[in-house]
Write a protein that holds these residues in place. Structure first.
Motif, short mmCIF file in Angstrom:
data_model
loop_
_atom_site.label_atom_id
_atom_site.label_comp_id
_atom_site.label_asym_id
_atom_site.label_seq_id
_atom_site.Cartn_x
_atom_site.Cartn_y
_atom_site.Cartn_z
N MET A 118 -3.03 -5.49 -7.26
CA MET A 118 -1.77 -5.32 -8.30
C MET A 118 -1.50 -3.80 -8.19
O MET A 118 -2.14 -2.90 -7.78
CB MET A 118 -2.45 -5.59 -9.65
N MET A 119 -0.21 -3.54 -8.20
CA MET A 119 0.45 -2.12 -8.25
C MET A 119 -0.15 -1.50 -9.45
O MET A 119 -0.62 -1.99 -10.50
CB MET A 119 2.08 -2.30 -8.38
N THR A 120 -0.18 -0.23 -9.56
CA THR A 120 -0.49 0.71 -10.60
C THR A 120 0.11 0.30 -12.00
O THR A 120 1.36 -0.06 -11.77
CB THR A 120 -0.22 2.10 -10.36
N GLY A 121 -0.46 -0.02 -12.83
CA GLY A 121 -0.08 -0.56 -14.15
C GLY A 121 -0.23 -2.13 -14.30
O GLY A 121 -0.39 -2.71 -15.40
N GLY A 122 -0.78 -2.74 -13.39
CA GLY A 122 -1.19 -4.21 -13.33
C GLY A 122 -0.10 -5.06 -13.74
O GLY A 122 -0.44 -6.29 -14.10
N GLY A 123 1.19 -4.83 -13.44
CA GLY A 123 2.23 -5.89 -13.64
C GLY A 123 2.82 -6.55 -12.41
O GLY A 123 3.19 -7.90 -12.50
N ILE A 124 2.86 -6.01 -11.16
CA ILE A 124 3.47 -6.44 -9.98
C ILE A 124 2.44 -6.65 -9.05
O ILE A 124 1.51 -5.89 -8.47
CB ILE A 124 4.55 -5.57 -9.37
N PRO A 125 2.32 -7.98 -8.38
CA PRO A 125 1.19 -8.12 -7.52
C PRO A 125 1.65 -7.79 -6.11
O PRO A 125 3.05 -7.93 -5.90
CB PRO A 125 1.04 -9.72 -7.52
N CYS A 126 0.61 -7.71 -5.40
CA CYS A 126 0.92 -7.62 -3.84
C CYS A 126 0.76 -9.00 -3.29
O CYS A 126 0.36 -9.98 -3.83
CB CYS A 126 0.05 -6.72 -3.30
N HIS A 127 1.40 -9.17 -1.80
CA HIS A 127 0.96 -10.58 -1.40
C HIS A 127 -0.48 -10.77 -1.21
O HIS A 127 -0.76 -11.86 -1.49
CB HIS A 127 1.86 -10.69 0.04
N THR A 128 -1.03 -10.04 -1.00
CA THR A 128 -2.75 -10.26 -0.73
C THR A 128 -3.47 -9.02 -0.74
O THR A 128 -2.91 -7.86 -0.82
CB THR A 128 -2.61 -11.03 0.68
N TYR A 129 -4.71 -9.13 -0.45
CA TYR A 129 -5.53 -7.90 -0.32
C TYR A 129 -6.53 -8.38 0.65
O TYR A 129 -7.05 -9.42 0.63
CB TYR A 129 -6.16 -7.38 -1.90
N HIS A 130 -7.17 -7.21 1.39
CA HIS A 130 -8.25 -7.61 2.27
C HIS A 130 -9.54 -7.58 1.52
O HIS A 130 -9.65 -6.59 1.12
CB HIS A 130 -8.10 -6.51 3.26
N VAL A 131 -10.32 -8.46 1.59
CA VAL A 131 -11.82 -8.77 0.85
C VAL A 131 -12.65 -7.60 1.22
O VAL A 131 -13.26 -6.97 0.37
CB VAL A 131 -12.16 -10.00 1.28
N ALA A 132 -12.96 -7.11 2.42
CA ALA A 132 -13.71 -6.42 2.91
C ALA A 132 -13.37 -4.82 2.40
O ALA A 132 -14.30 -4.04 2.04
CB ALA A 132 -14.06 -6.19 4.28
N THR A 133 -12.17 -4.47 2.83
CA THR A 133 -11.70 -3.17 2.27
C THR A 133 -11.13 -2.85 0.98
O THR A 133 -10.89 -1.80 0.66
CB THR A 133 -10.71 -2.58 3.24
N LYS A 134 -10.75 -4.21 0.21
CA LYS A 134 -10.15 -4.05 -1.01
C LYS A 134 -8.68 -3.36 -1.04
O LYS A 134 -8.18 -3.01 -1.94
CB LYS A 134 -11.04 -3.17 -2.29
N ILE A 135 -7.96 -3.23 0.17
CA ILE A 135 -6.77 -2.90 0.34
C ILE A 135 -5.72 -3.76 0.23
O ILE A 135 -5.64 -4.80 0.70
CB ILE A 135 -6.71 -2.01 1.65
N PRO A 136 -4.73 -3.57 -0.67
CA PRO A 136 -3.64 -4.49 -0.79
C PRO A 136 -2.97 -4.70 0.51
O PRO A 136 -2.58 -3.77 1.33
CB PRO A 136 -2.80 -3.81 -1.73
N VAL A 137 -2.39 -5.85 0.95
CA VAL A 137 -1.67 -6.12 2.36
C VAL A 137 -0.29 -6.94 2.05
O VAL A 137 -0.41 -7.84 1.30
CB VAL A 137 -2.49 -7.04 3.41
#
Length: 381
Positions: free
Chosen positions: A222-241
């Motif tokens: 999620m974007m800062t604030g927890g309201g808008i999602p990213c398409h996905t995140y990388h499980v190992a690095t926890k980075i939004p993609v």
């Protein structure tokens, strides 16, 4: 030589004719668009949805509008995994209408349709292949007038598929070949089914999986604030993609979150957490609604194409919030969304201008036509 040229010319003409017919159909179907009002609009949308339940129009895999026949022949035009969530949304929307109106004829119609999805042993006639198929499980298990226990073997097949897609973090991958990512789509595809399955069959593990699927995405995707999602995140690095602010991604997230909230047992320890997330969603989404009631496929770009699919899902979300989150602003926003959908409804009741299917991370459709998924969510509110 002349015979060969004649054959090649005939083939070329067939390909051109298919393209021409497609464009002609779309053009003529938009004549007098947006003229249905209120009750006639609702009736037309419902009638079209019921027809599509049996004869679902193809949700295209490709954006290509030329050489359409070539894509069909190569198997690049559509796939069953795209079609199944179209049918699921139609069934969900029509079920809500049948519950709201207590229409016994419609209930009987839907009961018959559902029976055709299963074998006499209660298993799926077409076994679920990917996580997209789990939305159809949710569409069936939530129908209140059907004894869904007879279909428990099928639901267990759905659960088995989800367990086969679980990664080391204990959550479910969207596709078997992309186990290293967690897509926002899965919040909508699997969490509502798991939550209702837990209710119906007293399966605490299913509810735990749903909450974990949402909870880890809320933490890392999620974007800062927890309201808008990213398409996905990388499980190992926890980075939004991928993109933040993809419209239908917000739709998948809000569908899954709201259904999960309403399915929680009263007084559940995570209820306040989910309500807080819903508040963040509403606060983040409302500023991006256009004056005409729509949302764009890319929320942050005011010039991006308007998308009926996210508009339908957000309209349903805002009209079904828990009482503590309902305000004059949310009510007015839902009404505006409804009016927008009326304006983009063809004269035959089909809601137009929904974004097509996403091709992959960062690759989003640029075609905006009919999508049965939108029809189902429009019926819901």
């Amino acid at each position: 030589m002349m015979l060969l040229l004649s054959i090649l010319l005939a083939i070329a003409l067939v390909f051109l004719a298919v393209d021409a017919l497609h464009h002609l159909y779309v053009w003529q179907s938009r004549i007098k668009i947006g003229r249905l009002q209120d009750k006639p609009w609702q009736e037309a949308v419902q009638k079209r949805a019921l027809r599509w339940l049996y004869h679902t129009p193809t949700a295209k895999l490709t954006d290509q509008s030329r050489l359409i026949l070539w894509d069909m022949l190569r198997g690049n035009y559509s796939r069953s995994t795209i079609q199944v969530w179209q049918k699921a949304s139609l069934l969900i929307g029509l079920t809500d209408v049948a519950v709201r109106t207590q229409d016994k004829a419609l209930q009987a119609e839907l009961t018959g349709f559902v029976a055709g999805l299963f074998t006499p042993q209660g298993t799926w006639r077409t076994p679920p292949k990917e996580s997209d198929w789990i939305m159809l499980s949710h569409a069936v298990i939530r129908i209140p007038w059907i004894d869904v226990t007879r279909y428990q073997p099928a639901f267990e097949e759905s659960l088995a598929l989800l367990h086969s897609l679980k990664g080391e973090d204990g959550t479910v991958a969207y596709k078997a070949h992309m186990r290293g990512y967690r897509f926002v789509d899965t919040i909508g595809f699997i969490c509502p089914f798991l939550a209702v399955y837990a209710q119906k069959f007293n399966d605490e593990a299913a509810l735990t999986l749903a909450l974990d699927q949402w909870g880890l995405f809320y933490q890392y995707g999620m974007m800062t604030g927890g309201g808008i999602p990213c398409h996905t995140y990388h499980v190992a690095t926890k980075i939004p993609v991928g993109l933040f602010g993809w419209g239908r991604g917000l739709g998948w997230y809000s569908y899954g979150l709201l259904e999960l909230y309403h399915a929680l047992p009263e007084g559940h320890t995570r209820q306040q957490e989910l309500e807080k997330a819903l508040r963040a969603l509403v606060d983040a989404a409302l500023p991006f609604q256009h004056a005409d009631g729509s949302w764009s496929w890319l929320l942050f770009d005011a010039k991006a194409r308007k998308d009926s699919s996210i508009t339908a899902v957000m309209g349903w979300t805002l009209s079904h919030l828990p009482p503590s989150l309902q305000t004059e602003a949310t009510v007015n926003a839902a009404l505006l969304a409804r009016r927008y959908l009326q304006k983009v409804t063809r004269r035959d009741g089909a809601i137009d201008f929904s974004q097509g299917d996403t091709k992959g991370i960062g690759v989003y459709a640029q075609t905006f036509e009919v999508l049965p998924f939108t029809q189902g969510f429009a019926l819901r509110f």
